[in-house]
Design an enzyme around this catalytic site. Structure first.
Site, short mmCIF file in Angstrom:
data_model
loop_
_atom_site.label_atom_id
_atom_site.label_comp_id
_atom_site.label_asym_id
_atom_site.label_seq_id
_atom_site.Cartn_x
_atom_site.Cartn_y
_atom_site.Cartn_z
N ALA A 70 3.10 1.86 3.59
CA ALA A 70 1.65 1.83 3.36
C ALA A 70 1.27 2.30 1.95
O ALA A 70 0.10 2.24 1.59
CB ALA A 70 0.93 2.69 4.40
N TYR A 71 2.26 2.77 1.17
CA TYR A 71 1.97 3.23 -0.19
C TYR A 71 2.13 2.11 -1.21
O TYR A 71 2.66 2.31 -2.31
CB TYR A 71 2.87 4.41 -0.57
N GLY A 72 1.70 0.91 -0.84
CA GLY A 72 1.74 -0.20 -1.79
C GLY A 72 3.17 -0.49 -2.23
O GLY A 72 4.05 -0.74 -1.41
#
Length: 270
Positions: A70-72
């Protein structure tokens, strides 16, 4: 003047057999700048800047790195940035949350869990990940009781693809339930929010691991004048016997050095 480091202050991560620095480096800011809850805007650092930050963290005695799908682009950037350094790092990643086009979506199925871990292994260019945490959407008990994610992580641990697993949740009930079968709970604990302390106490009593997120309240801590918010935060955290490490997500080298020096002072009782 000697520079304060954390090299001699590493501690056990519960009963996983891993030892970790009391501060870990959070890497959301090297991969994602949309939809993040920080008081000030920031620019995602380039490769050279990120490489220097990782080198600085290592030299200061930090061996724990926290990332997530989810951290790109965080995981896929860390793979090349950490080449040749696998033995120097304890890597924590997550499953359950995907972030794309500015939106998060969650999937806790067995198939998605397995796909996500395999993808993280590829992106991080490693044969195993030290710890995988479930990235909860807040429905902690429902995820643990009705979804397949935890059983799938237990299977991946048995296969040697991960060394430990746990849960990054939002409720006391979820944290306690997660620790019954898992190795670790990641909890929010800071000067503003302390309602998950029961999870820390439960872990301490049972030799389970606690990682703390938002240790500095994502930069939002406000105190009376003259009080260093970082020191006050670490004094709160490191008096808790259950806490293995606090994740600090800075990309500022001066902040990182200050955080480490302050943590070292607090832990050494100065």
């Amino acid at each position: 003047m000697t520079i304060a480091t954390l090299h001699d202050l590493h501690r056990p991560l519960g009963s996983t057999g891993l030892t970790v620095s009391p501060l870990g480096l959070g890497t959301v800011k090297i991969g994602r700048d949309q939809g993040v809850k920080y008081p000030n805007g920031f620019q995602i650092p380039g490769d050279d800047e990120a490489r220097m930050l990782l080198r600085q963290a290592r030299e200061l005695g930090i061996n724990l790195i926290d990332t997530a799908p989810a951290y790109g682009r965080s995981e896929e950037r860390l793979g090349p940035l950490l080449r040749g350094q696998r033995k120097d790092w304890v890597i924590v990643s997550k499953v359950g949350e995907e972030f794309a086009d500015g939106l998060s979506r969650h999937d806790f199925s067995a198939a998605h869990t397995r796909m996500s871990v395999e993808r993280s292994l590829q992106r991080l260019e490693t044969d195993f990940i030290d710890l995988i945490l479930v990235h909860s959407d807040g429905n902690d008990l429902a995820i643990l009781e009705h979804e397949e994610v935890y059983a799938t992580l237990a299977a991946l641990k048995a296969e040697g693809k991960i060394r430990g697993f746990g849960f990054s949740g939002k409720t006391v009930e979820g944290g306690l339930k997660a620790l019954e079968q898992g190795d670790c709970a990641m909890v929010t604990y800071n000067l503003n929010e302390q309602n998950e302390k029961a999870v820390i106490d439960y872990a301490a009593a049972r030799g389970k691991a606690i990682l703390v997120k938002k240790a500095l309240a994502s930069g939002h801590v406000c105190l009376s004048p003259g009080v260093d918010p970082v020191r006050a935060s670490f004094e709160l955290l490191f008096t808790q016997p259950g806490v293995a490490s606090a994740i600090v997500g800075t990309i500022n080298p001066l902040h990182l050095a200050h955080n480490v020096a302050t943590a070292a002072q607090v832990l050494r009782g100065h």
